[in-house]
Design an enzyme around this catalytic site. Structure first.
Site, PDB file in Angstrom:
ATOM      1  N   ARG A   1      22.150  56.492  82.357  1.00 48.71           N
ATOM      2  CA  ARG A   1      20.803  56.200  81.844  1.00 48.71           C
ATOM      3  C   ARG A   1      20.168  57.412  81.161  1.00 48.71           C
ATOM      4  O   ARG A   1      19.362  57.245  80.253  1.00 48.71           O
ATOM      5  CB  ARG A   1      19.921  55.700  82.989  1.00 48.71           C
ATOM      6  CG  ARG A   1      20.234  54.257  83.344  1.00 48.71           C
ATOM      7  CD  ARG A   1      19.404  53.791  84.516  1.00 48.71           C
ATOM      8  NE  ARG A   1      19.349  52.328  84.566  1.00 48.71           N
ATOM      9  CZ  ARG A   1      18.728  51.647  85.500  1.00 48.71           C
ATOM     10  NH1 ARG A   1      18.099  52.280  86.486  1.00 48.71           N
ATOM     11  NH2 ARG A   1      18.696  50.327  85.477  1.00 48.71           N
TER      12      ARG A   1
ATOM     13  N   LYS B   1      24.811  38.603  95.864  1.00 40.44           N
ATOM     14  CA  LYS B   1      23.817  37.538  96.034  1.00 40.44           C
ATOM     15  C   LYS B   1      23.870  36.467  94.960  1.00 40.44           C
ATOM     16  O   LYS B   1      23.642  36.749  93.786  1.00 40.44           O
ATOM     17  CB  LYS B   1      22.423  38.161  96.034  1.00 40.44           C
ATOM     18  CG  LYS B   1      22.150  39.041  97.226  1.00 40.44           C
ATOM     19  CD  LYS B   1      20.709  39.462  97.183  1.00 40.44           C
ATOM     20  CE  LYS B   1      20.336  40.297  98.390  1.00 40.44           C
ATOM     21  NZ  LYS B   1      18.979  40.834  98.225  1.00 40.44           N
TER      22      LYS B   1
ATOM     23  N   GLY C   1      23.951  48.074  87.877  1.00 45.66           N
ATOM     24  CA  GLY C   1      24.305  49.406  88.372  1.00 45.66           C
ATOM     25  C   GLY C   1      25.700  49.499  88.961  1.00 45.66           C
ATOM     26  O   GLY C   1      26.484  50.376  88.589  1.00 45.66           O
TER      27      GLY C   1
ATOM     28  N   GLY D   1      18.669  44.321  86.575  1.00 51.39           N
ATOM     29  CA  GLY D   1      17.704  43.213  86.633  1.00 51.39           C
ATOM     30  C   GLY D   1      17.162  42.847  85.258  1.00 51.39           C
ATOM     31  O   GLY D   1      16.989  41.658  84.956  1.00 51.39           O
TER      32      GLY D   1
HETATM   33  C1  3PG Z   1      16.450  49.216  88.043  1.00 49.22           C
HETATM   34  O1  3PG Z   1      17.259  50.098  88.350  1.00 49.22           O
HETATM   35  O2  3PG Z   1      16.648  48.023  88.280  1.00 49.22           O
HETATM   36  C2  3PG Z   1      15.222  49.632  87.280  1.00 49.22           C
HETATM   37  O3  3PG Z   1      15.167  51.016  87.152  1.00 49.22           O
HETATM   38  C3  3PG Z   1      13.994  49.072  87.928  1.00 49.22           C
HETATM   39  O4  3PG Z   1      13.883  49.541  89.238  1.00 49.22           O
HETATM   40  P1  3PG Z   1      13.250  48.597  90.354  1.00 49.22           P
HETATM   41  O5  3PG Z   1      14.214  47.482  90.575  1.00 49.22           O
HETATM   42  O6  3PG Z   1      13.047  49.484  91.543  1.00 49.22           O
HETATM   43  O7  3PG Z   1      11.934  48.089  89.792  1.00 49.22           O
END
Ligand code: 3PG
Ligand code: MG
Length: 393
Positions: free
Chosen positions: A36, A197, A350, A373
């Site tokens: 990132r 999930k 991730g 997400g």
């Molecule tokens: C992520 O890694 O999904 C984003 O950086 C957002 O983080 P969060 O899910 O803690 O809002």
């Protein structure tokens, strides 16, 4: 219409740049994947080359409105300085007189990284006063934080209500490539889903059943689906309360034109440990006292053939417990098939990105998304607040 960073005269301006430097850290606080940070370099370099004074802001983890020393941005500043080959100033807060003074001291072409935005509860609450304070630090807002675009927070939505806002080059690339998956994917379009999930993936499954040619499912999320088809899944990890979701997904899949494939074989063991006795069983014959921890070789061969022949691939979620080498074969094998595919391949999330990097496959993938997400919500067809906020900024 969204404006992009190259459509604004930024010469010499003070820029508040929202980045997603929410990177994984190990127990010693070392960054384990800097994807990132690297992904934001083109926009940062662009701004510096245009003589901007650049104020960078990000969250790191979920400190919930308190200062958590382990979640300070210092290791991120150090890595960024290393990657840029130039010094990066670091503030110990993101608002307040000291930060204002540090910003006032920036010269053209200087860079300052603010402290973790989420040390203030006002960030996630999208507090307008806090957003206003952030906005006083700059003349222009640039959002390159695609990974956080699904959050309506002060730094993603509040600031561009105050400052003129544009999207950065990473944001542009993410929206362009993911947008093509929704609009005009080269066929066959194959979606590969895994991870723990099924509830996280149901929105994407429903949308992709209308768009993709095939959805292939592995990872722990396949167990509620196998169970909904009537198989015993032994002690496999099954997310609680998802029987209905799983049954709904199977019904939707049956009613669609899209092919929906679950594993035909799985690697089972009595426990998720490297030393545990492993064996391959048919996915409808998982022993009652064992658990599925990876997809089996027949499944990886079938999934692999489909992936290698795809025109477009979207992949989110590992096929098994790949962090344990003994259960990594399925994830590695499908990853190799994704990398081999001559079509457009997009990987998000991730864990999946970490897997692709760990296996050395990233260079052969068209686009490694910085959104987990965010990419999922985008592919569900949902509007992303961080993108919407730029529409009228
Ligand atoms: C992520 O890694 O999904 C984003 O950086 C957002 O983080 P969060 O899910 O803690 O809002
Ligand atoms: Mg997240």
């Amino acid at each position: 219409m969204i404006k992009y960073v190259d459509q604004l005269d930024l010469a010499g301006k003070r820029v508040f740049m929202r980045v997603d430097f929410n990177v994984p850290l190990d127990d010693a606080g070392k960054i384990t994947d800097d994807t990132r940070i690297r992904a934001a370099l083109p926009t940062i370099t662009y701004l510096l080359d245009h003589g901007c004074r650049v104020v960078l802001a990000s969250h790191l983890g979920r400190p919930k409105g308190k200062v958590v020393p382990e979640l300070r941005m210092d290791p991120v500043a150090a890595r960024l300085a290393e990657l840029l080959g130039r010094p990066v100033g670091k503030a110990d807060d993101c608002v307040g007189p000291e930060v204002e003074a540090a910003v006032a001291g920036l010269a053209s072409g200087d860079l300052l990284l603010l402290e973790n935005l989420r040390f203030h509860a006002e960030e996630t609450a999208n507090d307008p006063v806090f957003a206003g304070e952030l906005a006083t630090l700059a003349d222009v807002y640039v959002n390159d934080a695609f990974g956080t675009a699904h959050r309506a927070h002060a730094s993603t939505v509040g600031v561009p209500q105050v400052l003129p806002g544009v999207a950065g080059l990473l944001m542009a690339r993410e929206l362009e490539i993911l947008g093509r998956l929704l609009a005009d994917p080269a066929r066959p379009f194959v979606v590969l889903l895994g991870g723990a999930k099924v509830s996280d993936k149901i929105g994407v499954i429903e949308k992709m059943l209308t768009l993709a040619d095939a959805i292939l499912v592995g990872g722990a999320m396949c167990f509620p689906l196998l169970a909904a088809r009537g198989a015993g899944v032994g002690r496999s990890k099954v997310e609680e309360g998802t029987a209905e979701v799983a049954a709904g997904a199977l019904a939707a899949a049956a009613a669609s034109q899209c092919e929906f494939e679950l594993p035909t074989d799985v690697v089972v063991a009595p426990e998720p440990a490297a030393a545990a006795q492993r064996r391959v069983v048919s996915s409808d014959a998982i022993p009652a006292d064992e658990m599925g921890l990876d997809v089996g070789p027949a499944t990886t061969a079938a999934f692999g053939a489909r992936l290698r022949a795809a025109g477009t691939i979207f992949w989110n979620g590992p096929m098994g417990l790949f962090e344990v080498a003994e259960f990594a074969a399925g994830t590695r094998a499908v990853g190799e098939a994704v990398a081999d595919c001559p079509g457009v391949s997009v990987v998000g999330g991730g864990d999946t990105v970490s897997a692709v990097r760990a296996f050395g496959l990233a260079d052969r993938i068209t686009h490694v998304s910085t959104g987990g997400g965010a990419s999922m919500e985008f592919l569900e067809g949902r509007a992303l607040p961080g993108v919407e906020a730029l529409l009228d900024a």
